[in-house]
Design a protein around this motif. Structure first.
Motif, short mmCIF file in Angstrom:
data_model
loop_
_atom_site.label_atom_id
_atom_site.label_comp_id
_atom_site.label_asym_id
_atom_site.label_seq_id
_atom_site.Cartn_x
_atom_site.Cartn_y
_atom_site.Cartn_z
N THR A 38 0.96 -1.18 0.00
CA THR A 38 0.08 0.08 -0.07
C THR A 38 1.17 1.24 -0.13
OG1 THR A 38 -1.83 -1.33 1.27
CG2 THR A 38 -1.77 1.37 1.10
N SER A 83 -2.64 -0.80 -3.69
CA SER A 83 -3.74 0.26 -3.48
C SER A 83 -2.88 1.63 -2.66
CB SER A 83 -4.50 -0.37 -2.15
OG SER A 83 -3.64 -1.08 -1.23
N GLY A 85 -6.24 -1.50 -6.83
CA GLY A 85 -7.35 -1.91 -5.94
C GLY A 85 -7.62 -0.60 -5.48
N ARG A 86 -8.23 -0.68 -3.98
CA ARG A 86 -8.66 0.57 -3.56
C ARG A 86 -7.85 1.86 -3.31
NH1 ARG A 86 -12.42 -0.24 0.42
NH2 ARG A 86 -13.35 -1.11 -1.53
N VAL A 123 -7.70 5.82 -1.49
CA VAL A 123 -8.66 6.47 -0.76
C VAL A 123 -7.91 7.85 -0.69
CG1 VAL A 123 -8.95 6.65 1.76
CG2 VAL A 123 -8.85 4.29 1.02
N ASP A 168 -11.42 2.05 -7.97
CA ASP A 168 -12.23 1.89 -6.77
C ASP A 168 -11.69 2.87 -5.61
OD1 ASP A 168 -13.34 0.93 -4.52
OD2 ASP A 168 -12.41 -0.94 -4.50
N VAL A 221 -12.16 5.88 -2.76
CA VAL A 221 -13.08 6.20 -1.81
C VAL A 221 -12.59 7.62 -1.07
CG1 VAL A 221 -13.86 5.84 0.74
CG2 VAL A 221 -13.82 3.76 -1.20
N LEU A 281 -9.51 1.51 3.55
CA LEU A 281 -8.76 0.75 2.44
C LEU A 281 -9.22 -0.65 2.60
CD1 LEU A 281 -4.94 1.91 3.30
CD2 LEU A 281 -5.95 2.11 1.14
N ARG A 333 -19.13 6.05 -1.42
CA ARG A 333 -17.64 6.68 -1.79
C ARG A 333 -17.28 7.89 -1.12
NH1 ARG A 333 -15.41 3.33 -5.32
NH2 ARG A 333 -16.70 2.15 -6.66
#
Ligand SMILES: NC(=O)c1ccc[n+]([C@@H]2O[C@H](COP(=O)([O-])OP(=O)(O)OC[C@H]3O[C@@H](n4cnc5c(N)ncnc54)[C@H](O)[C@@H]3O)[C@@H](O)[C@H]2O)c1
Length: 330
Positions: free
Chosen positions: A3, A66, A106-107, A109, A167, A169, A234, A242
């Protein structure tokens, strides 16, 4: 799977530390290297988020999957150099989202701010403020360049999610209180520093900058809770909304906060205290209510663990330790 945490400032380092404690591999990226004591062994690569090639190279080299994107210029720095603020906050966020699209990460943030809603304070009802509040797009447009960059970042994140399946957020964070070399990079950091330093020195606090005070109430959040919110975001399974308010759901007047600091420094006074008619950080309207934090509880399983009193006790204790150790600039 690594990450990437962009920004090794107050929040970035706490996020990285919490991830490491959960057994995850992390890499911090920042334009400058924090003091070794603050970094405390966390891995860091120098990287400017406005440098597209540099950011892509770092993601590829380190197997990043991420991202927690906290790198930004805050209000005081943007006041000094607005163009750099737009470049870092808007283009930096666009680079992170575009990298997430190209490398199919992936995620992601994105750290936003409750200042995006401050311009609507004059027309919002006196009830918890939800994320999807109504905004008059001209008369209540974002009230600072910082808020403009954060609104832009939110919209970029939503557009990348909707159009490109990123993805993303967004965490809309309240006024953060924490300690560290960078705590004073923010308006709330400068405010609490002014009070605690005066308390320690046994002198009255003097607010040269009236924007550090506020009329009515303001919502503060502990930096440790903000970091926990990033970790929760995460890992969240289905963050449908979101965008999430990150706060305690409670707001406080300046007098209430001062009383809490006085539990440590009972004689603390403030020179020529004049609270503004408007709200925090020079915004013209007072906050009508705290944020509605129910969506973060529901979808991120995040709930702030620390009250404002807990936070002030923590900050005063840390400053006390630093004094005892004779740390320069403590
Ligand atoms: N501190 C607050 O009160 C507060 C409130 C709401 C939202 N936020 C948001 O949370 C995030 C983290 O804030 P913080 O309190 O940790 O701030 P901070 O100033 O402590 O950390 C930001 C870090 O970003 C780095 N940075 C700046 N430009 C960069 C660039 N071009 N490339 C890489 N790194 C760069 C800085 O060197 C700094 O270490 C920010 O996005 C901020 O807008 C903060």
């Amino acid at each position: 799977m690594t990450t990437l945490v962009t920004g090794a400032g107050l929040l970035g380092r706490l996020i990285a530390r919490q991830l490491v404690e959960q057994g995850e591999r992390v890499l911090l990226a920042d334009v400058r290297r924090p003091p070794p004591r603050e970094l405390d062994g966390l891995p860091l690569e120098l990287c400017d988020v406005t440098d597209w090639e540099g950011l892509c190279g770092l993601i590829k080299r380190n197997g990043v999957r991420s991202i927690a994107h906290t790198a930004a210029m805050l209000t005081p720095a943007i006041h000094r150099d607005p163009l750099a603020g737009v470049r870092v906050n808007v283009m930096g966020t666009a680079h992170v989202l575009e990298a997430a699209r190209r490398f199919e990460l992936g995620r992601v943030v994105i750290a936003s701010s409750t200042t995006v809603m401050y311009s609507a304070f004059s027309s919002l009802p006196f009830e918890p403020i939800g994320e999807d509040f109504t905004y008059r797009i001209v008369s209540e447009r974002p009230g600072s360049i910082y808020a403009v960059t954060k609104v832009a970042g939110e919209h970029l994140a939503l557009a990348y999610a909707q159009l490109h399946g990123v993805d993303a957020v967004v965490l809309r964070i309240g006024a953060v209180l924490g300690v560290g070399a960078e705590a004073a990079s923010s308006v709330p950091g400068q405010m609490i520093e002014c009070l605690l330093q005066a308390g320690r020195a046994g002198k009255p606090a003097r607010f040269e900058n009236p924007n550090l005070l506020w009329g009515g109430q303001e919502e503060f959040v502990d930096a440790r809770d903000c970091a926990a919110a990033h970790v929760a975001a995460l890992h969240a399974k289905a963050p449908m909304q979101r965008i999430y308010n990150i706060g305690t759901g409670r707001a406080h007047t300046f007098e209430e906060l001062l009383e809490m600091v006085r539990r440590h420094y009972p004689k603390l006074g403030v020179v020529d205290l004049q609270l503004p008619a408007g709200g925090f950080s020079g915004f013209p309207h007072q906050r009508p209510a705290a944020s509605d934090v129910s969506a973060a509880r529901r979808e991120l399983q995040f709930r702030a663990a620390y009250s404002l009193q807990d936070t002030i006790e923590h900050l005063a204790a840390i400053q006390g330790h630093r004094d005892q150790e004779g740390e320069p600039g403590a």
